[in-house]
Design an enzyme around this catalytic site. Structure first.
Site, PDB file in Angstrom:
ATOM      1  N   GLY A  14      20.329  45.113   4.303  1.00  0.00           N
ATOM      2  CA  GLY A  14      19.993  46.314   5.069  1.00  0.00           C
ATOM      3  C   GLY A  14      19.505  45.954   6.449  1.00  0.00           C
ATOM      4  N   TYR A 157      13.351  58.072  -6.927  1.00  0.00           N
ATOM      5  CA  TYR A 157      13.104  57.054  -5.892  1.00  0.00           C
ATOM      6  C   TYR A 157      11.779  56.340  -6.154  1.00  0.00           C
ATOM      7  CZ  TYR A 157      11.699  55.202  -1.327  1.00  0.00           C
ATOM      8  OH  TYR A 157      11.263  54.387  -0.311  1.00  0.00           O
TER       9      TYR A 157
END
Length: 270
Positions: A14, A157
């Site tokens: 990322g 999440y």
């Protein structure tokens, strides 16, 4: 402070946006060799150039989606051009959707789990054998304060980031005997104001619409429950306020630290 990171090979997933980009540039400034993993090839090319300008002893971009089980092999092949992997930063994460669990779409649960936890498992599993063989290595996972307190309207999440924290602790117990350290940071809301930090694959990119869509559906009562305050004079963190701890934990200056999760929250959890 001398972090002894020059010529170390650091893989950052990322890497093209937000925290990952800040971490990559900080490694570059320390003279490390950086393996930059991301989906946006245009942003990756810019980041390689920026890392080279910042002082990296080597920089390579790997256009890979770590949701793909085959991608870690490609990352390792690219890293081999720079040397043996010394450091892995598992930075990929995000929420696919937000809202109450009772209203959630079961078809989206695994997407949240995979992007936040599955990517950590894949990259770690690929990198660990080499670290164990060399009796040396540092892994830094990027968790979230959501894993500590449970972010309202982000149930899956929060749970997936909780798995990242737990995995950090148990893996540290397993691999410490091999000279490998494993730690994590738990960032609070972190948003860059630099347009270069918004790659096309990032949920922070304005075109994603993720946050604007979510905000439109939040009632005032829900907004009040979600509200937290910091004690550092601003409501959000910058990526650079996260990257310093990542580099420290990856360095030899943290050689006696393993199995820890460090909240970086501006006091929001107080």
């Amino acid at each position: 402070m001398e972090l002894d990171l020059r010529d170390k090979v650091a893989v950052v997933t990322g890497a093209t946006a937000n925290i990952g980009r800040a971490v990559s540039l900080d490694f570059a400034r320390e003279g490390a060799k950086v393996v930059l993993v991301g989906r946006d090839e245009e942003a990756g090319a810019r980041l390689v150039a920026d890392c080279t300008d910042a002082g990296a002893c080597g920089a390579v971009f790997v256009a890979a989606d770590v949701l793909d089980p085959a991608s870690p092999t490609r990352v390792l092949e690219a890293a081999d051009t720079l040397g043996s992997i010394d450091i892995l930063v598992n930075n990929i994460g995000g929420n696919v959707d937000q809202g109450f669990f009772v209203d959630s779409d079961p078809d989206k649960w695994m997407a949240d789990i995979d992007i936040n936890f599955g990517t950590v498992l894949r990259m770690t599993h690929a990198v660990l054998p080499g670290m164990i063989e060399r009796k040396s290595g540092a892994i830094v996972n990027v968790g979230s304060t959501a894993a500590i307190v449970g972010d309202y309207m982000l149930p899956v999440y929060s749970a997936a980031k909780g798995a990242v924290h737990s995995f950090t602790v148990v893996l540290a117990k397993e691999v410490g005997q091999h000279g490998v350290r494993v730690n994590a940071i738990a960032p609070y809301a972190t948003i860059s104001t630099d347009p270069a930090a918004f790659s096309k694959g990032s949920r922070f990119h304005p075109d994603s619409g993720l946050f604007s869509k979510g905000a439109a559906s939040v009632r005032e009562e829900d907004r009040a429950i979600r509200q937290r305050r910091t004690f550092v004079g601003k409501p959000f963190a910058s990526p650079e306020e996260m990257s310093g701890m990542v580099l420290f934990l990856a360095s030899t200056r943290a050689s006696f630290i393993t199995g820890q999760v460090y909240p970086i929250d501006g006091g929001a959890l107080l």
